[in-house]
Design an enzyme around this catalytic site. Structure first.
Site, PDB file in Angstrom:
ATOM      1  N   CYS A   1       0.831  -1.212   0.000  1.00 47.44           N
ATOM      2  CA  CYS A   1       0.000   0.000   0.000  1.00 47.44           C
ATOM      3  C   CYS A   1       0.867   1.264   0.000  1.00 47.44           C
ATOM      4  O   CYS A   1       0.342   2.368  -0.164  1.00 47.44           O
ATOM      5  CB  CYS A   1      -0.951   0.023   1.196  1.00 47.44           C
ATOM      6  SG  CYS A   1      -2.408  -1.005   0.948  1.00 47.44           S
TER       7      CYS A   1
ATOM      8  N   TYR B   1      -3.313   4.514   5.259  1.00 44.01           N
ATOM      9  CA  TYR B   1      -2.628   3.317   5.781  1.00 44.01           C
ATOM     10  C   TYR B   1      -1.244   3.202   5.142  1.00 44.01           C
ATOM     11  O   TYR B   1      -0.240   2.926   5.815  1.00 44.01           O
ATOM     12  CB  TYR B   1      -3.509   2.100   5.468  1.00 44.01           C
ATOM     13  CG  TYR B   1      -2.897   0.739   5.673  1.00 44.01           C
ATOM     14  CD1 TYR B   1      -2.746   0.192   6.941  1.00 44.01           C
ATOM     15  CD2 TYR B   1      -2.505  -0.039   4.573  1.00 44.01           C
ATOM     16  CE1 TYR B   1      -2.212  -1.074   7.120  1.00 44.01           C
ATOM     17  CE2 TYR B   1      -1.975  -1.299   4.736  1.00 44.01           C
ATOM     18  CZ  TYR B   1      -1.822  -1.818   6.007  1.00 44.01           C
ATOM     19  OH  TYR B   1      -1.294  -3.074   6.177  1.00 44.01           O
TER      20      TYR B   1
ATOM     21  N   LYS C   1       2.568   3.491   6.849  1.00 41.60           N
ATOM     22  CA  LYS C   1       3.576   2.431   6.672  1.00 41.60           C
ATOM     23  C   LYS C   1       4.896   3.027   6.179  1.00 41.60           C
ATOM     24  O   LYS C   1       5.978   2.624   6.628  1.00 41.60           O
ATOM     25  CB  LYS C   1       3.078   1.380   5.672  1.00 41.60           C
ATOM     26  CG  LYS C   1       1.970   0.475   6.204  1.00 41.60           C
ATOM     27  CD  LYS C   1       2.487  -0.477   7.254  1.00 41.60           C
ATOM     28  CE  LYS C   1       1.472  -1.535   7.634  1.00 41.60           C
ATOM     29  NZ  LYS C   1       1.800  -2.177   8.918  1.00 41.60           N
TER      30      LYS C   1
ATOM     31  N   ASN D   1      -1.155  -8.687  -0.558  1.00 40.45           N
ATOM     32  CA  ASN D   1      -2.285  -9.263   0.173  1.00 40.45           C
ATOM     33  C   ASN D   1      -1.953 -10.667   0.640  1.00 40.45           C
ATOM     34  O   ASN D   1      -1.570 -11.511  -0.159  1.00 40.45           O
ATOM     35  CB  ASN D   1      -3.507  -9.382  -0.745  1.00 40.45           C
ATOM     36  CG  ASN D   1      -4.100  -8.050  -1.057  1.00 40.45           C
ATOM     37  OD1 ASN D   1      -4.799  -7.475  -0.241  1.00 40.45           O
ATOM     38  ND2 ASN D   1      -3.786  -7.537  -2.242  1.00 40.45           N
TER      39      ASN D   1
ATOM     40  N   LYS E   1     -10.252  -8.939   5.118  1.00 36.06           N
ATOM     41  CA  LYS E   1      -9.795  -8.537   3.797  1.00 36.06           C
ATOM     42  C   LYS E   1     -10.554  -9.342   2.745  1.00 36.06           C
ATOM     43  O   LYS E   1     -11.278 -10.276   3.064  1.00 36.06           O
ATOM     44  CB  LYS E   1      -8.291  -8.740   3.692  1.00 36.06           C
ATOM     45  CG  LYS E   1      -7.568  -7.988   4.814  1.00 36.06           C
ATOM     46  CD  LYS E   1      -6.107  -7.927   4.615  1.00 36.06           C
ATOM     47  CE  LYS E   1      -5.782  -6.700   3.780  1.00 36.06           C
ATOM     48  NZ  LYS E   1      -4.351  -6.596   3.493  1.00 36.06           N
ATOM     49  N   ALA E   2     -10.365  -8.942   1.470  1.00 40.98           N
ATOM     50  CA  ALA E   2     -11.209  -9.479   0.395  1.00 40.98           C
ATOM     51  C   ALA E   2     -11.279 -11.013   0.349  1.00 40.98           C
ATOM     52  O   ALA E   2     -12.394 -11.564   0.295  1.00 40.98           O
ATOM     53  CB  ALA E   2     -10.758  -8.921  -0.943  1.00 40.98           C
TER      54      ALA E   2
ATOM     55  N   LYS F   1     -18.900 -14.870   2.346  1.00 41.21           N
ATOM     56  CA  LYS F   1     -20.144 -14.651   1.586  1.00 41.21           C
ATOM     57  C   LYS F   1     -20.555 -15.927   0.844  1.00 41.21           C
ATOM     58  O   LYS F   1     -21.737 -16.288   0.826  1.00 41.21           O
ATOM     59  CB  LYS F   1     -19.957 -13.506   0.581  1.00 41.21           C
ATOM     60  CG  LYS F   1     -19.868 -12.133   1.241  1.00 41.21           C
ATOM     61  CD  LYS F   1     -19.620 -11.040   0.201  1.00 41.21           C
ATOM     62  CE  LYS F   1     -19.370  -9.693   0.871  1.00 41.21           C
ATOM     63  NZ  LYS F   1     -19.124  -8.627  -0.119  1.00 41.21           N
TER      64      LYS F   1
ATOM     65  N   ARG G   1      -4.874  -8.059  -8.586  1.00 45.39           N
ATOM     66  CA  ARG G   1      -4.073  -8.234  -7.369  1.00 45.39           C
ATOM     67  C   ARG G   1      -3.377  -9.597  -7.422  1.00 45.39           C
ATOM     68  O   ARG G   1      -3.831 -10.493  -8.125  1.00 45.39           O
ATOM     69  CB  ARG G   1      -4.964  -8.319  -6.109  1.00 45.39           C
ATOM     70  CG  ARG G   1      -5.938  -7.216  -5.885  1.00 45.39           C
ATOM     71  CD  ARG G   1      -5.284  -6.084  -5.098  1.00 45.39           C
ATOM     72  NE  ARG G   1      -6.253  -5.068  -4.791  1.00 45.39           N
ATOM     73  CZ  ARG G   1      -6.659  -4.132  -5.638  1.00 45.39           C
ATOM     74  NH1 ARG G   1      -6.169  -4.100  -6.858  1.00 45.39           N
ATOM     75  NH2 ARG G   1      -7.542  -3.222  -5.278  1.00 45.39           N
TER      76      ARG G   1
ATOM     77  N   ARG H   1      -1.920  -4.025  -9.658  1.00 48.73           N
ATOM     78  CA  ARG H   1      -0.621  -4.220  -9.026  1.00 48.73           C
ATOM     79  C   ARG H   1       0.242  -5.064  -9.936  1.00 48.73           C
ATOM     80  O   ARG H   1      -0.255  -5.966 -10.633  1.00 48.73           O
ATOM     81  CB  ARG H   1      -0.783  -4.965  -7.688  1.00 48.73           C
ATOM     82  CG  ARG H   1      -1.376  -4.173  -6.538  1.00 48.73           C
ATOM     83  CD  ARG H   1      -0.800  -2.834  -6.434  1.00 48.73           C
ATOM     84  NE  ARG H   1      -0.982  -2.164  -5.158  1.00 48.73           N
ATOM     85  CZ  ARG H   1      -0.613  -0.896  -4.976  1.00 48.73           C
ATOM     86  NH1 ARG H   1      -0.095  -0.200  -5.959  1.00 48.73           N
ATOM     87  NH2 ARG H   1      -0.774  -0.315  -3.810  1.00 48.73           N
TER      88      ARG H   1
HETATM   89  P1  NAD Z   1      -4.108  -8.449  12.225  1.00 55.37           P
HETATM   90  O1  NAD Z   1      -5.035  -7.306  12.418  1.00 55.37           O
HETATM   91  O2  NAD Z   1      -4.656  -9.817  12.229  1.00 55.37           O
HETATM   92  O3  NAD Z   1      -2.916  -8.369  13.282  1.00 55.37           O
HETATM   93  C1  NAD Z   1      -2.484  -7.162  13.855  1.00 55.37           C
HETATM   94  C2  NAD Z   1      -2.494  -7.358  15.359  1.00 55.37           C
HETATM   95  O4  NAD Z   1      -2.044  -6.149  15.982  1.00 55.37           O
HETATM   96  C3  NAD Z   1      -3.891  -7.653  15.925  1.00 55.37           C
HETATM   97  O5  NAD Z   1      -3.924  -8.877  16.611  1.00 55.37           O
HETATM   98  C4  NAD Z   1      -4.146  -6.491  16.844  1.00 55.37           C
HETATM   99  O6  NAD Z   1      -4.881  -6.821  18.016  1.00 55.37           O
HETATM  100  C5  NAD Z   1      -2.733  -6.047  17.191  1.00 55.37           C
HETATM  101  N1  NAD Z   1      -2.751  -4.688  17.726  1.00 55.37           N
HETATM  102  C6  NAD Z   1      -3.464  -3.630  17.275  1.00 55.37           C
HETATM  103  N2  NAD Z   1      -3.286  -2.587  18.075  1.00 55.37           N
HETATM  104  C7  NAD Z   1      -2.441  -2.983  19.056  1.00 55.37           C
HETATM  105  C8  NAD Z   1      -1.899  -2.331  20.193  1.00 55.37           C
HETATM  106  N3  NAD Z   1      -2.192  -1.048  20.464  1.00 55.37           N
HETATM  107  N4  NAD Z   1      -1.067  -3.020  20.999  1.00 55.37           N
HETATM  108  C9  NAD Z   1      -0.769  -4.329  20.737  1.00 55.37           C
HETATM  109  N5  NAD Z   1      -1.264  -4.987  19.669  1.00 55.37           N
HETATM  110  C10 NAD Z   1      -2.096  -4.323  18.843  1.00 55.37           C
HETATM  111  O7  NAD Z   1      -3.354  -8.144  10.852  1.00 55.37           O
HETATM  112  P2  NAD Z   1      -2.394  -9.073   9.970  1.00 55.37           P
HETATM  113  O8  NAD Z   1      -3.102  -9.332   8.705  1.00 55.37           O
HETATM  114  O9  NAD Z   1      -1.894 -10.188  10.776  1.00 55.37           O
HETATM  115  O10 NAD Z   1      -1.222  -8.054   9.666  1.00 55.37           O
HETATM  116  C11 NAD Z   1       0.009  -8.059  10.395  1.00 55.37           C
HETATM  117  C12 NAD Z   1       0.879  -6.925   9.878  1.00 55.37           C
HETATM  118  O11 NAD Z   1       1.115  -7.095   8.480  1.00 55.37           O
HETATM  119  C13 NAD Z   1       0.263  -5.540  10.046  1.00 55.37           C
HETATM  120  O12 NAD Z   1       1.272  -4.612  10.337  1.00 55.37           O
HETATM  121  C14 NAD Z   1      -0.306  -5.251   8.669  1.00 55.37           C
HETATM  122  O13 NAD Z   1      -0.430  -3.872   8.429  1.00 55.37           O
HETATM  123  C15 NAD Z   1       0.736  -5.919   7.778  1.00 55.37           C
HETATM  124  N6  NAD Z   1       0.206  -6.289   6.455  1.00 55.37           N
HETATM  125  C16 NAD Z   1      -0.759  -7.267   6.354  1.00 55.37           C
HETATM  126  C17 NAD Z   1      -1.242  -7.586   5.080  1.00 55.37           C
HETATM  127  C18 NAD Z   1      -2.276  -8.667   4.901  1.00 55.37           C
HETATM  128  O14 NAD Z   1      -2.661  -8.932   3.754  1.00 55.37           O
HETATM  129  N7  NAD Z   1      -2.766  -9.304   5.944  1.00 55.37           N
HETATM  130  C19 NAD Z   1      -0.760  -6.921   3.936  1.00 55.37           C
HETATM  131  C20 NAD Z   1       0.192  -5.935   4.109  1.00 55.37           C
HETATM  132  C21 NAD Z   1       0.698  -5.628   5.362  1.00 55.37           C
END
Ligand code: NAD
Length: 326
Positions: free
Chosen positions: A122, A148, A152, A177, A191-192, A199, A219, A282
């Site tokens: 992103c 977002y 990052k 993703n 997410k999607a 669904k 994507r 992408r």
């Molecule tokens: P997720 O939301 O499942 O995990 C993030 C975790 O952070 C959650 O469990 C949440 O409770 C915790 N969190 C939020 N606020 C907090 C706080 N104040 N203190 C402690 N913990 C806190 O998301 P994910 O999909 O597992 O993503 C993990 C990382 O990877 C994130 O940084 C996300 O931005 C990045 N990311 C994910 C994707 C994806 O497709 N899933 C893509 C790009 C980047």
């Protein structure tokens, strides 16, 4: 024995990463603001801490015996799918920035050896279908499509600045993703891929599901085992700066939906409706992560079959409990 701290261990990728690190023989402490919703943690120790507070980051990093963590994996973030990213901009920028500011500051000052930061593709601008691939350097001049992505980018820069001033090695992954079992599948942050699996699992055979947008956005979706293997390989490597982690199987949203429908064995019609879609397309050059020998080992059909089976089972449990509003 190496010791690792996983911030965000109660989340989707963090939960899978804890399992990977345990398989690799680490002693692992997990930290999150909540417990993992879908699976008991595999961490040796799990602490509920709000990482927006600096003193909680110091507590998370304190091993209590004068020693420090060899590796810190920072995956905690206030995040969700496109629906959440477009409605919760202030929460995302405020909460995730505070987490990232506090965790890297404490990790660098306490003397952690290696620090991993989970960024995202992103950070890149929108693209048109058919555009040549962008690589890591093409994130600049910066024009992320959403806030977002801007947060990052800021957090990447902050972590890399600490690596210049403190003896801490920093590795930054920009994930495409990521999808798979044991991730959020309802409630507005999904997410999607998870939303579409839900669904389809909830639809009657012969029914129709709504899909946001016109279905043409392009994507690549990466199965969580591949993402986690990429994180681990990157963390053990000498690759500095940011590194894109993601597969090369680019598909349209409609292709993704058709893959989910095929996994379900149902006949389902797609109805395109208004909704936040994000970027048009992408296409990324993965030479940097591939230089380590990394490849996405799971294709979309295999990954969706596993993810659909898990979400279908969650939906069955939800129905058996009376189907409270999602
Ligand atoms: P997720 O939301 O499942 O995990 C993030 C975790 O952070 C959650 O469990 C949440 O409770 C915790 N969190 C939020 N606020 C907090 C706080 N104040 N203190 C402690 N913990 C806190 O998301 P994910 O999909 O597992 O993503 C993990 C990382 O990877 C994130 O940084 C996300 O931005 C990045 N990311 C994910 C994707 C994806 O497709 N899933 C893509 C790009 C980047």
């Amino acid at each position: 024995m190496k010791r690792a701290l996983v911030c965000g261990a109660g989340g989707f990728i963090g939960g899978h990463l804890v399992k990977k690190l345990k398989r690799e023989g680490y002693w692992v402490r997990g930290v999150d603001i909540k417990e993992h919703e879908f699976a008991p943690t595999q961490a040796d120790e799990f602490r509920l801490l709000d990482l927006r507070e600096a003193h909680n980051c110091w507590e998370a990093l304190n091993l209590g015996n004068g020693e420090t963590f060899n590796e810190v994996y920072q995956l905690a973030a206030d995040m969700g799918g496109m629906g959440y990213i477009h409605t919760a901009e202030c929460n995302i920028m405020h909460n995730s920035a505070l987490i990232n500011i506090n965790v890297i500051d404490a990790a660098a000052k306490i003397g952690v050896g290696r620090y991993f930061f989970s960024s995202s593709v992103c950070v890149y601008r929108d693209m048109e279908p058919g555009e040549p691939a962008l690589d890591e350097s093409d994130a600049y001049p910066a024009l992320p499509d959403n806030e977002y992505g801007w947060e990052k980018l800021y957090a990447e820069r902050m972590a890399l600045a600490y690596a210049r001033q403190y003896p801490i090695e920093v590795r930054v992954a920009r994930f495409q993703n990521c999808y798979g079992p044991e991730g959020t599948w309802r409630g507005g942050r999904e997410k999607a891929p998870a939303a579409i699996c839900r669904k389809v699992a909830m639809a009657e055979d012969g029914g129709t599901i709504p899909v946001w947008g016109d279905g043409t956005a392009v994507r690549a979706y990466t199965y969580v085992d591949d993402t986690v293997r990429g994180i681990y390989m990157l963390m053990q490597s000498d690759l500095e700066g940011a590194t894109i982690i993601g597969g090369d199987e680019y598909v349209t949203v409609d292709d993704l939906v058709e893959t989910v429908i095929a996994a379900s064995g149902k006949e389902i019609e797609i109805e395109h409706v208004e909704g936040p879609v994000g970027v048009h397309a992408r296409n990324f050059d993965k030479s940097k992560i591939k230089s380590l020998g990394w490849e996405a080992g799971t294709n979309l059909r295999e990954g969706i079959e596993k993810t659909y089976a898990w979400i279908e089972a969650q939906v069955e449990v939800w129905k058996a409990r009376g189907g409270e509003p999602l």
